[in-house]
Design a protein around this motif. Sequence first.
Motif, PDB file in Angstrom:
ATOM      1  N   GLY A   1     -19.981   7.976   4.999  1.00  8.93           N
ATOM      2  CA  GLY A   1     -20.611   7.810   3.704  1.00  8.93           C
ATOM      3  C   GLY A   1     -21.865   6.958   3.718  1.00  8.93           C
ATOM      4  O   GLY A   1     -22.286   6.443   2.673  1.00  8.93           O
ATOM      5  N   ALA A   2     -22.496   6.816   4.883  1.00 12.88           N
ATOM      6  CA  ALA A   2     -23.678   5.959   4.987  1.00 12.88           C
ATOM      7  C   ALA A   2     -24.880   6.581   4.286  1.00 12.88           C
ATOM      8  O   ALA A   2     -25.030   7.805   4.219  1.00 12.88           O
ATOM      9  CB  ALA A   2     -24.007   5.715   6.449  1.00 12.88           C
TER      10      ALA A   2
ATOM     11  N   HIS B   1     -22.704  -4.837   6.751  1.00 10.80           N
ATOM     12  CA  HIS B   1     -22.184  -3.811   5.864  1.00 10.80           C
ATOM     13  C   HIS B   1     -22.828  -3.928   4.479  1.00 10.80           C
ATOM     14  O   HIS B   1     -22.681  -4.942   3.815  1.00 10.80           O
ATOM     15  CB  HIS B   1     -20.657  -3.972   5.747  1.00 10.80           C
ATOM     16  CG  HIS B   1     -20.010  -3.011   4.812  1.00 10.80           C
ATOM     17  ND1 HIS B   1     -19.145  -3.406   3.820  1.00 10.80           N
ATOM     18  CD2 HIS B   1     -20.093  -1.657   4.710  1.00 10.80           C
ATOM     19  CE1 HIS B   1     -18.728  -2.354   3.153  1.00 10.80           C
ATOM     20  NE2 HIS B   1     -19.281  -1.272   3.672  1.00 10.80           N
ATOM     21  N   THR B   2     -23.590  -2.926   4.108  1.00 10.68           N
ATOM     22  CA  THR B   2     -24.053  -2.764   2.728  1.00 10.68           C
ATOM     23  C   THR B   2     -25.151  -3.755   2.338  1.00 10.68           C
ATOM     24  O   THR B   2     -24.880  -4.899   1.964  1.00 10.68           O
ATOM     25  CB  THR B   2     -22.879  -2.883   1.732  1.00 10.68           C
ATOM     26  OG1 THR B   2     -21.889  -1.918   2.061  1.00 10.68           O
ATOM     27  CG2 THR B   2     -23.341  -2.638   0.311  1.00 10.68           C
TER      28      THR B   2
ATOM     29  N   GLU C   1     -23.316   1.550   3.883  1.00 10.41           N
ATOM     30  CA  GLU C   1     -22.492   2.186   2.869  1.00 10.41           C
ATOM     31  C   GLU C   1     -22.939   1.741   1.476  1.00 10.41           C
ATOM     32  O   GLU C   1     -23.076   0.545   1.221  1.00 10.41           O
ATOM     33  CB  GLU C   1     -21.018   1.825   3.079  1.00 10.41           C
ATOM     34  CG  GLU C   1     -20.098   2.581   2.149  1.00 10.41           C
ATOM     35  CD  GLU C   1     -18.650   2.147   2.266  1.00 10.41           C
ATOM     36  OE1 GLU C   1     -17.768   2.991   2.024  1.00 10.41           O
ATOM     37  OE2 GLU C   1     -18.398   0.970   2.586  1.00 10.41           O
ATOM     38  N   LYS C   2     -23.201   2.678   0.607  1.00  9.63           N
ATOM     39  CA  LYS C   2     -23.572   2.460  -0.804  1.00  9.63           C
ATOM     40  C   LYS C   2     -24.983   1.896  -0.949  1.00  9.63           C
ATOM     41  O   LYS C   2     -25.745   2.345  -1.799  1.00  9.63           O
ATOM     42  CB  LYS C   2     -22.571   1.542  -1.503  1.00  9.63           C
ATOM     43  CG  LYS C   2     -21.159   2.094  -1.530  1.00  9.63           C
ATOM     44  CD  LYS C   2     -20.192   1.125  -2.181  1.00  9.63           C
ATOM     45  CE  LYS C   2     -18.772   1.679  -2.142  1.00  9.63           C
ATOM     46  NZ  LYS C   2     -17.789   0.711  -2.700  1.00  9.63           N
TER      47      LYS C   2
ATOM     48  N   TRP D   1     -23.762  -0.769   8.969  1.00 11.03           N
ATOM     49  CA  TRP D   1     -23.181   0.303   8.164  1.00 11.03           C
ATOM     50  C   TRP D   1     -23.775   0.244   6.764  1.00 11.03           C
ATOM     51  O   TRP D   1     -23.454  -0.625   5.968  1.00 11.03           O
ATOM     52  CB  TRP D   1     -21.662   0.153   8.129  1.00 11.03           C
ATOM     53  CG  TRP D   1     -20.934   1.218   7.365  1.00 11.03           C
ATOM     54  CD1 TRP D   1     -21.401   2.440   6.961  1.00 11.03           C
ATOM     55  CD2 TRP D   1     -19.573   1.151   6.895  1.00 11.03           C
ATOM     56  NE1 TRP D   1     -20.444   3.133   6.284  1.00 11.03           N
ATOM     57  CE2 TRP D   1     -19.308   2.378   6.225  1.00 11.03           C
ATOM     58  CE3 TRP D   1     -18.577   0.182   6.990  1.00 11.03           C
ATOM     59  CZ2 TRP D   1     -18.070   2.631   5.652  1.00 11.03           C
ATOM     60  CZ3 TRP D   1     -17.345   0.451   6.406  1.00 11.03           C
ATOM     61  CH2 TRP D   1     -17.089   1.662   5.754  1.00 11.03           C
TER      62      TRP D   1
ATOM     63  N   TYR E   1     -25.244   3.144  11.416  1.00 12.19           N
ATOM     64  CA  TYR E   1     -24.874   4.149  10.419  1.00 12.19           C
ATOM     65  C   TYR E   1     -25.836   4.040   9.239  1.00 12.19           C
ATOM     66  O   TYR E   1     -25.650   3.235   8.323  1.00 12.19           O
ATOM     67  CB  TYR E   1     -23.430   3.914   9.953  1.00 12.19           C
ATOM     68  CG  TYR E   1     -22.415   3.903  11.068  1.00 12.19           C
ATOM     69  CD1 TYR E   1     -22.123   5.060  11.788  1.00 12.19           C
ATOM     70  CD2 TYR E   1     -21.744   2.725  11.408  1.00 12.19           C
ATOM     71  CE1 TYR E   1     -21.187   5.050  12.817  1.00 12.19           C
ATOM     72  CE2 TYR E   1     -20.808   2.707  12.429  1.00 12.19           C
ATOM     73  CZ  TYR E   1     -20.534   3.874  13.137  1.00 12.19           C
ATOM     74  OH  TYR E   1     -19.603   3.853  14.157  1.00 12.19           O
TER      75      TYR E   1
END
Length: 668
Positions: free
Chosen positions: A494-495, A413-414, A439-440, A437, A465
Amino acid sequence: MPRAVFALPAILAAAVFAAPAAHADPAPPPAGAKVTRAALDPALSAGRGASVGFAEQEAENAATDGAVIGPDRTAYTLPAEASGRTAVRLTPGQYVEFTLPGAANAINVRYSIPDAPGGGGITAPLNVTVNGGGPRTMTLTSQYSYLYNQYPFTNDPNADLLHPDWWITECGCVPAATTPAPEITKPFRPAHFYDEQRLLLGRTYKAGDKIRLTVPAGSNAAWTVIDLLDSELVGAPHVRLAAANVLAFGADPLGRRDSAGAIDKAIAFAKKAKLRVYIPPGVYRVDRHIIVDDVTIEGAGSWYTIIKGREVALDTPAPDGSVHTGVGFYGRYAQDGGSKNVHLSGFAIQGDVRERIDADQVNGVGGAMSDSTIDGLYIQHTKVGLWFDGPMNNTKITNSVIVDQIADGLNFHTGVSNSLVRNNFLRNTGDDALAMWSEKTSNANNTFDHNTVQSPTLANGIAIYGGAGTTVSGNLVADPVREGSALHVGSRFGAEAFTGGLLFSGNTTARAGTFELNWKIGLGAIWFYALDKDIAADVRVTGDHYLDSTYNAIMMVSDWPVKDLYSITGVRFKDVRVDGTGTSVLSARVKGSASFENVDARNVGAVGINNCGSFGFPPTGSEFSVTDLGGNDGGGTTGPWLAGWELPNTITCDDRPPVVAPPAPAPW
């Protein structure tokens, strides 16, 4: 320096050297010992998935006086969550008996027993006998099973809707806005039925010996479902003498006292003395995070060294929103600088997570770890097996078993980059088993390679993602249950956008493609979903095999409100085999394009391409174009799967074609 740092206590040392040594059993499996991989003939997935030390045998192939349940792929049913969508149901007094395919001194049983009427689970006995000898009793539990209702679910089977203001398919309405309010059957959407339990047998048995599992008369469980048995020849415990042994710092191998402080002290000493930390055989209670940075921690092996913890409610919520803590090995969070040079191997992490609270940091491994390795762990009953919040770089997760999770198995993640997940086995996750993922901050240059995923009860086997330079190769994914499928490419949550290359290569899926409740259509074994952005990267799918797909093998889709905004373009499929689809080879429900080369299909249940495009139905043809690059052979009930449909992008839109169950897959 404490003297015990370099020596094992006598009682544990004796256990170490009395254990049997692992060896290969070259003899062929005896009659009646049918071994499968994800309920498939192993020849159908040769060279794909994880190489594991155990042999997997399905209960429906064993001798039994119980009842076979299934096959059934309908969500919220016991067969649907079973490996191969079939299992054996026993009532008190009944048995299932497995013939060992090779030498073994350990077994693992995947099972389900009822929940308590008010939720919270029960315990019940299961007798284990070998060759008719005196039984040993396993105590089964459903305390870590049974989730109900709408996301994020509840343990209460009698609960009213968690979100009465959400639209639900059961009534085709928003209950809170409907007069009269509809009656919702309780328990509502029961799921996550199975658990598993391991047992060391105390001696080595040979191929052909009989392992019988019997529900004793008078059991408080009205029924016991046995899904499968894993049998394994576990080698001797690993010994590391030149190490900071946690026993020297007060750790309790009998689990009576919390050992977290002792492990912290061993870590601090090891870092100063430039030693490894060694956790010898035993069960160690740890009820909080162990913070790891620049340290190597070794156990005696995941069957011998067990770090087991309770979930503990916090007096006040933590800054990250957690309301509980529990056992876990965590790198420092990225905002605190992250951790580096962490190496964890050879132990089990067994948590106590029974409900899904997304804010809780109750994962088996967490935080940020760069230049690190995680090898040979067994992780069970945590929220997520391994959840990494980057930025972080160059971490490898290998040869581990992750089972019975409330949420994901592993999630990058991130901002995770240049990292590898290889040769891991995952079963019964409560969300994506393996996920990246972005994200951001985008993930980059990561690989999921030669892993096995079985029976994720929610979402996908492997999900990507966003991100750049991603490879998904050589994996085996079987039996996704609901709201996802085997392989997924999603522009959602929001990926960040997909950039650079995304490669799927040499993967095999089995019995994939779930029914999407809201859309009321079936998903593909591999599905691409453009919800937040276009999917316009260099996406290649090469050498995948899609076996016994419940609906279509390949799906390209966008949600109706954004169908005119986003597209999926330029995806290239090459050297792919499709063996059995309930409907089509390709379902296109988005604008965009894809090309196909040497994609061979057989036992296709409907028209080869179901091309709806973005539902504009222009006279010029579908908004989704298909390019035939040659060598695309085979088909099914409607003839060659690609013949004629690509020119001029013929609209063949059938929202819900009849499903034709294909025959079982066979060697090509």
